[in-house]
Design a protein around this motif. Structure first.
Motif, PDB file in Angstrom:
ATOM      1  N   VAL A 249       0.729  -1.158  -0.180  1.00 53.23           N
ATOM      2  CA  VAL A 249       0.169   0.262  -0.107  1.00 53.23           C
ATOM      3  C   VAL A 249       0.716   1.536  -0.103  1.00 53.23           C
ATOM      4  O   VAL A 249       0.727   1.967  -1.094  1.00 53.23           O
ATOM      5  N   LEU A 250       1.996   1.143   0.753  1.00 53.34           N
ATOM      6  CA  LEU A 250       2.883   2.634   1.221  1.00 53.34           C
ATOM      7  C   LEU A 250       3.531   2.917  -0.846  1.00 53.34           C
ATOM      8  O   LEU A 250       2.956   3.921  -0.908  1.00 53.34           O
ATOM      9  N   LEU A 251       4.097   1.837  -1.371  1.00 49.84           N
ATOM     10  CA  LEU A 251       4.678   1.964  -2.714  1.00 49.84           C
ATOM     11  C   LEU A 251       3.564   2.304  -3.532  1.00 49.84           C
ATOM     12  O   LEU A 251       4.245   3.641  -3.825  1.00 49.84           O
ATOM     13  N   ASP A 252       2.488   2.263  -3.518  1.00 47.55           N
ATOM     14  CA  ASP A 252       1.223   2.697  -4.540  1.00 47.55           C
ATOM     15  C   ASP A 252       1.163   4.030  -4.055  1.00 47.55           C
ATOM     16  O   ASP A 252       1.205   5.452  -4.952  1.00 47.55           O
ATOM     17  N   ASP A 253       0.701   4.492  -2.718  1.00 45.18           N
ATOM     18  CA  ASP A 253       0.103   5.722  -2.667  1.00 45.18           C
ATOM     19  C   ASP A 253       1.899   6.544  -2.644  1.00 45.18           C
ATOM     20  O   ASP A 253       1.465   7.738  -3.168  1.00 45.18           O
ATOM     21  N   LEU A 254       3.295   6.098  -2.963  1.00 50.85           N
ATOM     22  CA  LEU A 254       3.889   6.856  -2.919  1.00 50.85           C
ATOM     23  C   LEU A 254       4.671   7.025  -4.226  1.00 50.85           C
ATOM     24  O   LEU A 254       4.585   8.405  -3.828  1.00 50.85           O
ATOM     25  N   LEU A 255       4.272   5.811  -5.029  1.00 55.98           N
ATOM     26  CA  LEU A 255       4.809   6.449  -5.834  1.00 55.98           C
ATOM     27  C   LEU A 255       3.925   6.421  -7.309  1.00 55.98           C
ATOM     28  O   LEU A 255       4.733   6.499  -8.836  1.00 55.98           O
ATOM     29  N   GLY A 256       2.851   6.192  -6.725  1.00 59.02           N
ATOM     30  CA  GLY A 256       1.514   5.430  -7.658  1.00 59.02           C
ATOM     31  C   GLY A 256       1.723   6.427  -9.139  1.00 59.02           C
ATOM     32  O   GLY A 256       1.810   6.654 -10.533  1.00 59.02           O
ATOM     33  N   ASP A 257       2.059   8.183  -8.630  1.00 56.34           N
ATOM     34  CA  ASP A 257       1.248   9.088  -9.587  1.00 56.34           C
ATOM     35  C   ASP A 257       2.914   9.336 -10.507  1.00 56.34           C
ATOM     36  O   ASP A 257       2.430  10.405 -11.599  1.00 56.34           O
TER      37      ASP A 257
END
Length: 438
Positions: free
Chosen positions: A221-229
């Protein structure tokens, strides 16, 4: 770069024990972002290391220093926060963020407490995805960078290093300092900085290490929240450097009582089957501290220097075996003569079993000391990925060192060491030193 670190985070990091046997798991988020994770739940604290391949080598032509300047600006305004607001938010969260640009990598290091994880990640995300690069901050950080460059112009170590790089790397970005020059940095615009940010921070050149109080599911979850955009890709990396080693000795005149000499020859890639043999060979010659051959011959026997060392530098675009020595102007010529003689002697005759055993003890004994906390471990496992190492490298590395034989090391000495190409660049006013080139 400017750092924000609460005392509680630093004390927790220092409290973790040193350990080389770590259990690394590969984690891939729903959005396809992969990281290596070491779970450590004994302390409510996590370290996150991001490495983007490219670094200052991605500077556009004529824009040298843009990536380095950009690194100093990511925390100087992001989202709705100005520089002070960002600093205050990080301090209140007891979070630490650090941004740095090197020849081949752009790095982001973060440390945060478990109770503040979500807010800390949001703040870090804003600096990576929504930096504002305000004009006031650009000028302030530009002034800091220009001060660093001015200081390097009067540092013999920097003078020798930059002259050596210019001599061996030709037109490659490695030939000039990543900080840029006084002229190039002064001319950079905000648009240049934005372009550098867009080029450097992209997902397809990203490697991630995470260590601490976080599970695999939480990390996804952290990875997508931090780097998804974050953008998926950027410009192509520079081509390989064409190296030039003329085997000569070159002098850059500089008024100082002690000359600094940088020397080097072609090196070896870390994925070469003989790399561990070469690494042990370098440890014996100049990488083993006071027990190395160069330290004994140049310092202990002759008193020509306080220290001399060598190291294998595996860059994305070049492999170089480098070293350095500093000595009084009237003694540096002798120091260089001794180094050249030892380089040629070992290339011809090799090293002894006793020297190899001592180097193995040095390498295997020192290795676990690198694993002295969440931050260093996150840094190591991110580095392992960017260097293409297997996930079990930390567990098998010392075994690979022990497996190297004397026959292999001495074969590598004959094949790799090239005394005729060993090139010296000296900054200072050396006496009795004749400039040469082969």
């Amino acid at each position: 770069m400017i750092r924000f670190a609460a005392a509680i985070v630093l004390s927790l990091a220092a409290a973790l024990p040193a350990r080389a046997e770590v259990e690394i798991q590969e984690v891939t988020s729903d959005g396809g972002i992969t990281a290596w994770l070491v779970e450590e739940h004994s302390i409510p604290f996590t370290a996150l290391e991001l490495r983007f391949r490219g670094g200052t080598s991605l500077d556009a032509p004529g824009k040298r220093g843009a990536t380095y300047l950009m690194a100093g600006l990511l925390e100087e305004g992001a989202g709705e926060l100005d520089s002070r607001g960002f600093a205050k938010a990080a301090e209140e969260l007891a979070a630490s963020f650090d941004y740095d640009a090197y020849d081949d990598t752009f790095t982001v290091s973060a440390k945060f407490l478990s109770e503040n994880r979500d807010a800390a990640v949001d703040l870090l995300r804003s600096s990576l995805i929504e930096p504002t690069f305000p004009d006031e901050a650009v000028e302030r950080v530009r002034a800091q960078v220009l001060s660093i460059i001015r200081s390097s112009l009067s540092d013999p170590d920097d003078i020798a290093g930059e002259a050596f790089a210019k001599a061996i790397y030709g037109d490659h970005p490695y030939a000039t300092a990543g900080e840029g020059t006084l002229e190039s940095v002064a001319a950079l615009t905000r648009d240049d900085i934005v372009e550098a940010w867009q080029n450097a921070l992209v997902k397809d050149r990203l490697y991630i290490g995470v260590v601490g109080d976080i599970t695999a599911e939480e990390l996804k979850v952290l990875l997508d929240d931090l780097l998804g955009d974050m953008p998926q890709s950027g410009p192509e990396l520079p081509e390989l450097a064409e190296l030039t080693f003329d085997g000569g000795t070159h002098v850059v005149e500089f008024d100082t009582p002690q000359s600094v000499a940088i020397f080097g020859q072609p090196g070896m890639a870390q994925d070469d089957p003989d790399f561990f043999a070469a690494y042990l060979l370098n440890t014996i010659i100049g990488g083993g501290g006071f027990e190395s051959v160069l330290m004994k011959e140049v310092r202990e026997k002759r008193g020509l220097t306080y220290g001399t060392y060598s190291y294998l530098m595996d860059k994305d675009g070049a492999n170089v075996w480098m070293g350095s020595v500093a000595s009084a102007n009237d003694r540096v010529a002798e120091a260089i003569e001794v180094i050249r003689a030892e380089w040629a002697r070992i290339a011809e005759k090799g090293v002894t079993e006793e020297q190899l055993d001592a180097a193995k003890k040095y390498m295997t004994g020192a290795y676990p000391l690198r694993f002295d906390g969440n931050g260093p471990i996150a840094n190591i496992i991110a580095g392992m990925q960017i260097q293409g190492m297997p996930i079990d490298y930390a567990a098998t590395r010392n075994d690979k060192v022990e497996a190297v034989t004397l026959e292999q090391v001495n074969r590598v000495a004959k094949e790799l060491m090239q005394p005729d190409e060993l090139t010296f660049v000296v900054a200072g006013k050396p006496e009795g030193l004749v400039e040469t080139s082969n």
